[in-house]
Design a protein around this motif. Structure first.
Motif, mmCIF file in Angstrom:
data_model
loop_
_atom_site.group_PDB
_atom_site.id
_atom_site.type_symbol
_atom_site.label_atom_id
_atom_site.label_comp_id
_atom_site.label_asym_id
_atom_site.label_seq_id
_atom_site.Cartn_x
_atom_site.Cartn_y
_atom_site.Cartn_z
ATOM 1 N N PRO A 20 0.836 -1.208 0.000
ATOM 2 C CA PRO A 20 0.000 0.000 0.000
ATOM 3 C C PRO A 20 0.865 1.249 0.000
ATOM 4 C CG PRO A 20 0.122 -0.903 2.211
ATOM 5 C CD PRO A 20 0.842 -1.866 1.301
ATOM 6 N N TRP A 21 0.272 2.322 -0.392
ATOM 7 C CA TRP A 21 0.893 3.637 -0.275
ATOM 8 C C TRP A 21 0.503 4.200 1.079
ATOM 9 C CZ3 TRP A 21 3.974 6.037 -3.958
ATOM 10 C CH2 TRP A 21 4.120 5.341 -5.156
ATOM 11 N N GLY A 69 -3.226 2.955 1.847
ATOM 12 C CA GLY A 69 -4.192 2.493 0.862
ATOM 13 C C GLY A 69 -3.662 2.678 -0.540
ATOM 14 N N SER A 70 -4.565 2.848 -1.475
ATOM 15 C CA SER A 70 -4.153 3.015 -2.870
ATOM 16 C C SER A 70 -3.470 4.368 -3.060
ATOM 17 C CB SER A 70 -5.371 2.932 -3.795
ATOM 18 O OG SER A 70 -6.172 4.096 -3.666
#
Length: 95
Positions: A20-21, A69-70
């Motif tokens: 994830p980022w 998350g993304s």
């Protein structure tokens, strides 16, 4: 060695594609600790004790990861922090 492991070994970043980022908020000399705590409560919907702990991490360690998350989601969070006047960046999780 399995197929995925072979792919990871050849590419070198195969597992990182799934990482994830994260949104990182950095310490700055401008914003009051109470303001940073309030932003964390309001935007990230953290309970007060968690918002205070994250603010202390920013203050004492220079940074804190606030969300994961993304890439697209983290870009939104970073822009939101900029809107509040906080210094934030996004990076790959695990770096």
């Amino acid at each position: 060695m399995g197929t995925q492991e072979s792919l990871d070994a050849k590419v070198g970043t195969g597992t990182r594609v799934r990482d994830p980022w994260v949104t990182v908020v950095w310490n700055d000399p401008v914003n009051l600790m109470s303001y940073v705590t309030r932003v964390f409560e309001e935007y990230f919907r953290l309970p007060r004790h968690e918002a205070e702990a994250r603010m202390r991490e920013v203050h004492e360690r220079g940074r804190s990861v606030l969300s994961a998350g993304s890439r697209e989601q983290m870009e939104v969070d970073v822009q939101a922090m900029h809107g509040y006047g906080l210094w934030a960046t996004l990076e790959r999780g695990g770096e």
